[in-house]
Design a protein around this motif. Structure first.
Motif, PDB file in Angstrom:
ATOM      1  N   ASP A  59       0.843  -1.196   0.000  1.00 41.97           N
ATOM      2  CA  ASP A  59       0.000   0.000   0.000  1.00 41.97           C
ATOM      3  C   ASP A  59       0.882   1.251   0.000  1.00 41.97           C
ATOM      4  O   ASP A  59       1.706   1.435   0.896  1.00 41.97           O
ATOM      5  N   LYS A  60       0.741   2.077  -1.032  1.00 41.22           N
ATOM      6  CA  LYS A  60       1.530   3.316  -1.180  1.00 41.22           C
ATOM      7  C   LYS A  60       3.036   3.033  -1.161  1.00 41.22           C
ATOM      8  O   LYS A  60       3.834   3.858  -0.730  1.00 41.22           O
ATOM      9  N   ILE A  61       3.425   1.880  -1.654  1.00 46.13           N
ATOM     10  CA  ILE A  61       4.826   1.478  -1.524  1.00 46.13           C
ATOM     11  C   ILE A  61       5.757   2.364  -2.342  1.00 46.13           C
ATOM     12  O   ILE A  61       6.896   2.620  -1.941  1.00 46.13           O
ATOM     13  N   GLU A  62       5.297   2.871  -3.481  1.00 44.00           N
ATOM     14  CA  GLU A  62       6.183   3.727  -4.267  1.00 44.00           C
ATOM     15  C   GLU A  62       6.457   5.036  -3.545  1.00 44.00           C
ATOM     16  O   GLU A  62       7.601   5.505  -3.499  1.00 44.00           O
ATOM     17  N   GLU A  63       5.418   5.623  -2.960  1.00 44.23           N
ATOM     18  CA  GLU A  63       5.605   6.853  -2.201  1.00 44.23           C
ATOM     19  C   GLU A  63       6.514   6.597  -1.005  1.00 44.23           C
ATOM     20  O   GLU A  63       7.351   7.438  -0.654  1.00 44.23           O
ATOM     21  N   ASN A 234       0.559   4.071  12.645  1.00 43.01           N
ATOM     22  CA  ASN A 234      -0.698   3.374  12.315  1.00 43.01           C
ATOM     23  C   ASN A 234      -0.669   2.702  10.941  1.00 43.01           C
ATOM     24  O   ASN A 234      -1.724   2.399  10.382  1.00 43.01           O
ATOM     25  N   ASN A 235       0.519   2.443  10.396  1.00 43.41           N
ATOM     26  CA  ASN A 235       0.578   1.776   9.095  1.00 43.41           C
ATOM     27  C   ASN A 235      -0.148   0.446   9.088  1.00 43.41           C
ATOM     28  O   ASN A 235      -0.736   0.049   8.077  1.00 43.41           O
ATOM     29  N   LYS A 236      -0.093  -0.276  10.188  1.00 34.86           N
ATOM     30  CA  LYS A 236      -0.745  -1.583  10.270  1.00 34.86           C
ATOM     31  C   LYS A 236      -2.176  -1.501  10.808  1.00 34.86           C
ATOM     32  O   LYS A 236      -2.872  -2.519  10.832  1.00 34.86           O
ATOM     33  N   ALA A 237      -2.574  -0.315  11.222  1.00 38.93           N
ATOM     34  CA  ALA A 237      -3.928  -0.136  11.781  1.00 38.93           C
ATOM     35  C   ALA A 237      -4.218  -1.191  12.855  1.00 38.93           C
ATOM     36  O   ALA A 237      -5.297  -1.782  12.894  1.00 38.93           O
TER      37      ALA A 237
END
Length: 294
Positions: A59-63, A234-237
């Protein structure tokens, strides 16, 4: 593997947008690594970043990968020790961070890696040591390098995860311990990685008297304690609060007479602020360390 990074979205190599620089300077304020950024003239100081970049989360790995590259451009570390890389992430780093030589601990799935700043660190040889009983894709990546005429042995690993796998983690720590202890006396040894270790596990294995835990050596500063912190990240929520010191840096100085003896002089956590995409670079904070001649 699915295409994760879009080639046409890769900006100029080693670029670091001013807005991103400001964000990351702000992110480092609680323990400013940027104030300890080495210069090309500061030949005696070694700077290192160790980071589990969570490449398995796409998720959003390129950013997020772009954010990592911005940190590298800002802090210009001599050595970068990475965990949870995946092949597309490595390819992105090779296109962006061209001032670094990249060594991989694997080719498929997820694996570790090292990045060596070409102008300051010269690779002599590298080695991958397998963990015979691991149930996951884990090993120990080593590199013998020359840093301004000094011999360094660099190590990184991603130990077994989850509380139930304590026994396997301790086996892996014993492998690292023996490798650090057995290095020649004219070699400085540095290990950095996501160990998933709990303090009682380290106490059971024990570290050689010649090896220090850098966080402990520098006074156990509270703002650098937790590298996995679901209260702040909170990346993993995660529906729970967990604060752990999973990521650790171990150091053994060279002891032979006449060989420069490095010692840790600074440690900071990096990646503490969200990117524009609303996510952090990783679910782990990165560790920035510097070492100077004592």
């Amino acid at each position: 593997m699915e295409r994760i990074f879009e080639d046409e979205d890769i900006p100029d190599r080693d670029s670091c947008p001013d807005t991103r620089k400001k964000e990351e300077e702000k992110a480092a304020e609680p323990c400013p690594a940027s104030s300890h950024k080495p210069s090309e003239e500061d030949n005696g100081k070694l700077s290192v970043i160790s980071w589990n970049v969570d490449g398995l989360d796409t998720d959003k790995i390129e950013e997020r990968a772009r954010g990592l590259c911005s940190f590298l451009a800002l802090y210009t570390p001599d050595v970068v020790l990475l965990q949870e890389l995946i092949p597309p992430y490595v390819q992105y780093l090779k296109k962006r961070a061209v001032s670094y030589l990249i060594i991989q601990g694997g080719e498929e799935g997820y694996f570790t890696g090292m990045m060596l700043k070409r102008s300051r660190v010269k690779l002599v040889e590298s080695e991958i040591v397998t963990y015979p009983t691991t149930q996951m894709m884990r090993n120990l990546l080593l590199a013998q390098v020359d840093f301004k005429g000094q011999k360094l042995c660099l190590m990184t690993s991603h130990f077994e995860s989850c509380k139930a796998h304590a026994a396997e983690r301790m086996k892996q720590l014993r492998v690292v311990k023996q490798r650090m202890k057995g290095a020649p006396y004219d070699v400085t040894v540095l290990f950095g990685g996501d160990t998933n270790l709990r303090d009682p596990e380290v106490a059971k294995v024990g570290l050689p008297s010649s090896v220090c835990d850098v966080w402990e050596r520098l006074g156990k500063q509270e703002h650098c304690r937790y590298t996995w912190d679901t209260k702040a990240n909170n990346n993993k929520a995660a529906p729970y609060i967990s604060r752990c010191r999973f990521d650790r840096v171990y150091f053994r100085p060279a002891t032979k007479d006449g060989v420069p003896r490095l010692a840790p002089d600074h440690m900071a956590l990096v990646g503490l602020e969200k990117l524009d995409c609303g996510r952090f670079i990783s679910d782990h904070w990165g560790i920035y360390c510097s070492f100077s001649a004592g």
